[in-house]
Design a protein around this motif. Structure first.
Motif, mmCIF file in Angstrom:
data_model
loop_
_atom_site.group_PDB
_atom_site.id
_atom_site.type_symbol
_atom_site.label_atom_id
_atom_site.label_comp_id
_atom_site.label_asym_id
_atom_site.label_seq_id
_atom_site.Cartn_x
_atom_site.Cartn_y
_atom_site.Cartn_z
ATOM 1 N N MET A 139 0.801 -1.238 -0.238
ATOM 2 C CA MET A 139 -0.096 -0.067 -0.066
ATOM 3 C C MET A 139 0.918 1.231 0.103
ATOM 4 O O MET A 139 0.505 2.375 -0.389
ATOM 5 N N GLY A 140 2.019 1.210 0.536
ATOM 6 C CA GLY A 140 2.892 2.373 0.707
ATOM 7 C C GLY A 140 2.797 3.200 1.991
ATOM 8 O O GLY A 140 1.746 3.179 2.500
ATOM 9 N N ASP A 141 3.847 3.415 2.398
ATOM 10 C CA ASP A 141 3.939 4.074 3.812
ATOM 11 C C ASP A 141 2.858 5.232 3.794
ATOM 12 O O ASP A 141 2.199 5.670 4.806
ATOM 13 N N GLU A 142 3.056 6.257 2.938
ATOM 14 C CA GLU A 142 2.240 7.341 2.912
ATOM 15 C C GLU A 142 0.724 7.005 3.158
ATOM 16 O O GLU A 142 0.178 7.758 3.995
ATOM 17 N N LEU A 143 0.153 6.057 2.273
ATOM 18 C CA LEU A 143 -1.101 5.949 2.575
ATOM 19 C C LEU A 143 -1.533 5.193 3.852
ATOM 20 O O LEU A 143 -2.568 5.456 4.345
ATOM 21 N N VAL A 144 -0.803 4.209 4.218
ATOM 22 C CA VAL A 144 -0.807 3.424 5.449
ATOM 23 C C VAL A 144 -1.000 4.673 6.648
ATOM 24 O O VAL A 144 -1.881 4.487 7.622
ATOM 25 N N LYS A 145 -0.057 5.578 6.716
ATOM 26 C CA LYS A 145 0.470 6.308 7.789
ATOM 27 C C LYS A 145 -0.748 7.531 7.763
ATOM 28 O O LYS A 145 -1.218 7.915 8.789
ATOM 29 N N LYS A 146 -1.426 7.635 6.498
ATOM 30 C CA LYS A 146 -2.434 8.736 6.563
ATOM 31 C C LYS A 146 -3.718 8.202 7.202
ATOM 32 O O LYS A 146 -4.620 8.774 7.885
ATOM 33 N N GLU A 147 -3.987 6.770 6.733
ATOM 34 C CA GLU A 147 -5.127 6.127 7.245
ATOM 35 C C GLU A 147 -5.125 5.865 8.732
ATOM 36 O O GLU A 147 -6.061 5.758 9.420
ATOM 37 N N MET A 148 -3.888 5.605 9.118
ATOM 38 C CA MET A 148 -3.606 5.431 10.761
ATOM 39 C C MET A 148 -3.847 6.465 11.617
ATOM 40 O O MET A 148 -4.466 6.218 12.709
ATOM 41 N N LYS A 149 -4.208 7.891 11.088
ATOM 42 C CA LYS A 149 -4.588 8.792 11.738
ATOM 43 C C LYS A 149 -6.082 8.767 12.131
ATOM 44 O O LYS A 149 -6.272 9.497 13.324
ATOM 45 N N GLY A 150 -6.722 8.046 11.570
ATOM 46 C CA GLY A 150 -8.329 7.694 12.081
ATOM 47 C C GLY A 150 -8.300 6.420 13.006
ATOM 48 O O GLY A 150 -9.321 6.226 13.258
ATOM 49 N N ALA A 151 -7.280 5.875 13.278
ATOM 50 C CA ALA A 151 -7.371 4.546 14.130
ATOM 51 C C ALA A 151 -6.832 4.787 15.418
ATOM 52 O O ALA A 151 -5.771 5.421 15.869
ATOM 53 N N PHE A 152 -7.439 3.985 16.416
ATOM 54 C CA PHE A 152 -7.180 4.161 17.930
ATOM 55 C C PHE A 152 -6.890 2.657 18.138
ATOM 56 O O PHE A 152 -7.610 1.784 18.293
ATOM 57 N N GLY A 153 -5.494 2.405 18.568
ATOM 58 C CA GLY A 153 -5.057 1.107 18.817
ATOM 59 C C GLY A 153 -4.783 0.846 20.109
ATOM 60 O O GLY A 153 -4.398 1.727 20.889
#
Length: 205
Positions: A139-153
């Motif tokens: 997916m590429g780091d840029e996309l994954v890190k962007k989506e991670m901003k909406g996740a609470f782990g």
């Protein structure tokens, strides 16, 4: 979770199996108000110990209130099936056979690095069986890190574990075999699964 002694299991391998096969489970908390979220769980083992991993949306109420050391309850329901009293030799009440795990534990919020690894493992678990798997590294780091901003782990470290394995252990052979026969004739996958688990539990296969 109340479990009669005859149906209570202490088998860690059964616990792992139920969690692994039924990982879309309930994350329950009672901070400020009673809340529950269906979310994907992973079981993380380390030198004989284990903890649970999951993530929810940051806009979820639980993500706004949960902090380190807060208590949560994780509820995993495995195979389950209605058992009709018409299958018994003598009049009795109908019931439900099922397998389930409940884990009460303490929250530890994930770091960004832990969340990335969690998403990587979770994606691999479900993508590896796809025809054209899409792993995190694709997916590429840029996309994954962007989506991670909406996740609470969060990681959840168990304080209490309950394993229910209710498979008609209290029934004599005639009733037991008739229950299996009726379940195997059902069109529902869960019924067939419970029949299989019953036979395994009594050493019939």
């Amino acid at each position: 979770m109340f479990i009669p002694k005859i149906y209570k299991s202490e088998d860690p391998e059964l616990m792992k199996k139920i969690i692994s096969e039924n990982a879309f489970a309930l994350l329950i908390s009672n901070k400020e108000k009673l809340s529950a979220t269906h979310s994907m769980f992973l079981l993380n083992e380390n030198d004989g110990d284990f903890f649970l991993e999951t993530h929810i949306s940051k806009v979820n109420f639980q993500a706004k209130v949960l902090k380190d050391n807060d208590e949560v309850l994780c509820d995993f329901l495995g195979a389950h099936s209605y058992i009709s009293s018409s299958w018994y030799e003598k009049p009795n009440v109908s019931t439900w056979n099922y397998e389930a795990v409940q884990i009460r534990g303490k929250v530890k919020l994930m770091t960004d690095e832990e969340l990335y690894k969690h998403l990587e493992k979770l994606t691999f678990k479900y993508e590896k069986v796809q025809k054209c798997p899409m792993f995190v590294e694709n997916m590429g780091d840029e996309l994954v890190k962007k989506e991670m901003k909406g996740a609470f782990g969060i990681n959840i470290y168990p304080t209490e574990i309950y394993i229910a394995n209710k498979l008609s252990q209290n029934r004599k052979d005639n009733d037991f075999e008739n229950i299996i026969l009726n379940l195997e004739q059902s069109d529902f996958d869960n019924d067939k699964k419970i029949a299989e688990l019953m036979k395994e539990n009594r050493g019939l296969i």
